[in-house]
Design a protein around this motif. Structure first.
Motif, PDB file in Angstrom:
ATOM      1  N   ILE A 140     -51.408  16.149  36.172  1.00 20.57           N
ATOM      2  CA  ILE A 140     -52.516  16.307  37.128  1.00 20.57           C
ATOM      3  C   ILE A 140     -52.926  17.777  37.180  1.00 20.57           C
ATOM      4  O   ILE A 140     -52.078  18.655  37.376  1.00 20.57           O
ATOM      5  N   LEU A 141     -54.218  18.020  36.992  1.00 23.94           N
ATOM      6  CA  LEU A 141     -54.768  19.360  37.210  1.00 23.94           C
ATOM      7  C   LEU A 141     -55.776  19.253  38.343  1.00 23.94           C
ATOM      8  O   LEU A 141     -56.780  18.532  38.227  1.00 23.94           O
ATOM      9  N   HIS A 142     -55.491  19.946  39.438  1.00 23.00           N
ATOM     10  CA  HIS A 142     -56.440  19.969  40.555  1.00 23.00           C
ATOM     11  C   HIS A 142     -57.037  21.367  40.627  1.00 23.00           C
ATOM     12  O   HIS A 142     -56.373  22.327  41.021  1.00 23.00           O
ATOM     13  N   SER A 143     -58.294  21.483  40.232  1.00 18.86           N
ATOM     14  CA  SER A 143     -58.981  22.773  40.178  1.00 18.86           C
ATOM     15  C   SER A 143     -59.726  22.968  41.496  1.00 18.86           C
ATOM     16  O   SER A 143     -60.733  22.310  41.761  1.00 18.86           O
ATOM     17  N   ASN A 144     -59.225  23.902  42.314  1.00 17.40           N
ATOM     18  CA  ASN A 144     -59.652  23.959  43.720  1.00 17.40           C
ATOM     19  C   ASN A 144     -59.958  25.375  44.210  1.00 17.40           C
ATOM     20  O   ASN A 144     -60.631  25.553  45.225  1.00 17.40           O
ATOM     21  N   ALA A 145     -59.514  26.406  43.475  1.00 15.39           N
ATOM     22  CA  ALA A 145     -59.698  27.790  43.947  1.00 15.39           C
ATOM     23  C   ALA A 145     -61.183  28.158  43.965  1.00 15.39           C
ATOM     24  O   ALA A 145     -61.976  27.645  43.167  1.00 15.39           O
ATOM     25  N   PHE A 146     -61.543  29.037  44.861  1.00 16.51           N
ATOM     26  CA  PHE A 146     -62.946  29.456  44.939  1.00 16.51           C
ATOM     27  C   PHE A 146     -63.047  30.853  45.509  1.00 16.51           C
ATOM     28  O   PHE A 146     -62.120  31.384  46.103  1.00 16.51           O
ATOM     29  N   LEU A 147     -64.230  31.435  45.315  1.00 20.70           N
ATOM     30  CA  LEU A 147     -64.545  32.729  45.924  1.00 20.70           C
ATOM     31  C   LEU A 147     -65.975  32.639  46.424  1.00 20.70           C
ATOM     32  O   LEU A 147     -66.870  32.203  45.694  1.00 20.70           O
ATOM     33  N   GLU A 148     -66.181  33.053  47.669  1.00 24.12           N
ATOM     34  CA  GLU A 148     -67.533  32.998  48.236  1.00 24.12           C
ATOM     35  C   GLU A 148     -67.898  34.356  48.823  1.00 24.12           C
ATOM     36  O   GLU A 148     -67.139  34.920  49.614  1.00 24.12           O
ATOM     37  N   ILE A 149     -69.026  34.895  48.403  1.00 26.33           N
ATOM     38  CA  ILE A 149     -69.558  36.144  48.947  1.00 26.33           C
ATOM     39  C   ILE A 149     -70.960  35.811  49.454  1.00 26.33           C
ATOM     40  O   ILE A 149     -71.835  35.445  48.660  1.00 26.33           O
ATOM     41  N   LYS A 150     -71.122  35.894  50.774  1.00 28.82           N
ATOM     42  CA  LYS A 150     -72.380  35.400  51.356  1.00 28.82           C
ATOM     43  C   LYS A 150     -73.477  36.449  51.307  1.00 28.82           C
ATOM     44  O   LYS A 150     -73.296  37.571  51.778  1.00 28.82           O
ATOM     45  N   ALA A 151     -74.618  36.078  50.749  1.00 29.90           N
ATOM     46  CA  ALA A 151     -75.822  36.928  50.735  1.00 29.90           C
ATOM     47  C   ALA A 151     -76.938  36.140  50.054  1.00 29.90           C
ATOM     48  O   ALA A 151     -76.673  35.390  49.107  1.00 29.90           O
ATOM     49  N   PRO A 152     -78.169  36.274  50.541  1.00 32.88           N
ATOM     50  CA  PRO A 152     -79.275  35.643  49.809  1.00 32.88           C
ATOM     51  C   PRO A 152     -79.446  36.315  48.447  1.00 32.88           C
ATOM     52  O   PRO A 152     -78.986  37.447  48.252  1.00 32.88           O
ATOM     53  N   VAL A 153     -80.110  35.618  47.537  1.00 36.09           N
ATOM     54  CA  VAL A 153     -80.204  36.107  46.158  1.00 36.09           C
ATOM     55  C   VAL A 153     -80.688  37.556  46.080  1.00 36.09           C
ATOM     56  O   VAL A 153     -80.117  38.366  45.336  1.00 36.09           O
ATOM     57  N   HIS A 154     -81.704  37.914  46.881  1.00 35.95           N
ATOM     58  CA  HIS A 154     -82.282  39.259  46.727  1.00 35.95           C
ATOM     59  C   HIS A 154     -81.346  40.360  47.228  1.00 35.95           C
ATOM     60  O   HIS A 154     -81.592  41.537  46.960  1.00 35.95           O
ATOM     61  N   GLU A 155     -80.267  39.969  47.929  1.00 33.01           N
ATOM     62  CA  GLU A 155     -79.295  40.980  48.383  1.00 33.01           C
ATOM     63  C   GLU A 155     -77.953  40.865  47.665  1.00 33.01           C
ATOM     64  O   GLU A 155     -77.055  41.656  47.913  1.00 33.01           O
TER      65      GLU A 155
END
Ligand code: NAD
Length: 251
Positions: free
Chosen positions: A88-103
């Motif tokens: 079983i491979l559960h691919s779950n890690a993530f990274l989120e950096i919040k900003a609208p595209v223009h920023e």
């Protein structure tokens, strides 16, 4: 309740030092799976592994940056040496950096995609042979962001939408040996929600059909099911675990 066909299996869960990944690792371990807790947060991984072992189940903490092909190659060598299989491979890690595209800085766009989308590509590349040999299962963690737009999260949404398409593609690519499915959690109470105030969370819960945020264990139940042989006729699809968030049409 337990799902058939998990006892004695070996799993890698990424991003398993915290939140949904930790809950999935615990649930799989409770089902009799030997779980590798793979994360960049070594202390968190050790705490999750120790808690699982203290309950009499099998787990080990391993350092893995999902965006590093070298880390994946090291992990594959270790799994081959220690277990000679991966089910079983559960691919779950993530990274989120919040900003609208223009920023959003280009480097921050690239880094989010590297962790949240390319990390899955690298993981499958490292473990495809072992998963085919064991007739295994892959589960990806996407998000309702693959279906719905929320302000300030362009790279996250792109990665999560990409995972839905990639999951379907992987299912086609590795059929019939490996089943591949993708869970789309809604609003799940994990450390990722720490920056939100109580008022913000209450307002959010009001838009969810079951009128509350979800628990990581509720996603883990879906992941364990999809990884088990009880989901033997389910592949190439998605399972939304969002308390009805994406079904709600507004007032
Ligand atoms: P979390 O912050 O509790 O856990 C994320 C884990 O990923 C952490 O342990 C972190 O160290 C690890 N991680 C980050 N970068 C990494 C890297 N490069 N390599 C390895 N590990 C890395 O978050 P969570 O809420 O449990 O989210 C888990 C998954 O669920 C994510 O894919 C997220 O997009 C998805 N999801 C969460 C929610 C929610 O409301 N919590 C909703 C939809 C989808």
């Amino acid at each position: 309740m337990s799902f058939r066909g998990l006892e004695g299996k070996v799993a890698v869960v990424t991003g398993a030092a915290s939140g949904i990944g930790a809950a999935c690792a615990i649930r799989l371990a409770e089902e009799g799976v030997a779980v590798l807790i793979a994360d960049i947060d070594d202390r968190g991984s050790r705490e999750v592994a120790d808690a699982i072992i203290a309950q009499g189940f099998r787990a080990e903490a391993v350092h893995l940056d999902v965006s590093s092909a070298d880390d994946w190659a090291d992990l594959a060598k270790r799994v081959q040496a220690d277990h000679a299989r991966l089910d079983i491979l559960h691919s779950n890690a993530f990274l989120e950096i919040k900003a609208p595209v223009h920023e959003l800085e280009r480097a921050d766009w690239d880094r989010q995609l590297a962790v949240s989308l390319t990390g899955t590509y690298l993981g499958v590349q490292a473990f495809a042979q072992m998963l085919v040999a064991s007739q295994g299962a892959i589960v990806l963690t996407s998000s309702v962001h693959a279906l719905l737009g929320f302000a300030g999260r362009p790279a996250y949404a792109a990665a999560k939408g990409g995972l839905v398409a990639l999951g379907r593609q992987l299912a086609v690519e590795y059929a019939p040996a490996v089943r591949v499915n993708t869970v789309l959690p809604g609003s799940i109470m994990t450390p990722a929600w720490d920056p939100q105030t109580e008022e913000e969370m209450a307002a959010h819960a009001a838009g969810i059909l079951v009128a509350r945020l979800g628990r990581a264990e509720e996603v883990a139940a879906a992941v364990a099911f999809l990884a088990s042989s009880e989901a033997s006729y389910i592949t190439g699809t998605t399972l939304v675990v969002d308390g009805g968030l994406s079904a709600f049409k507004g007032l």
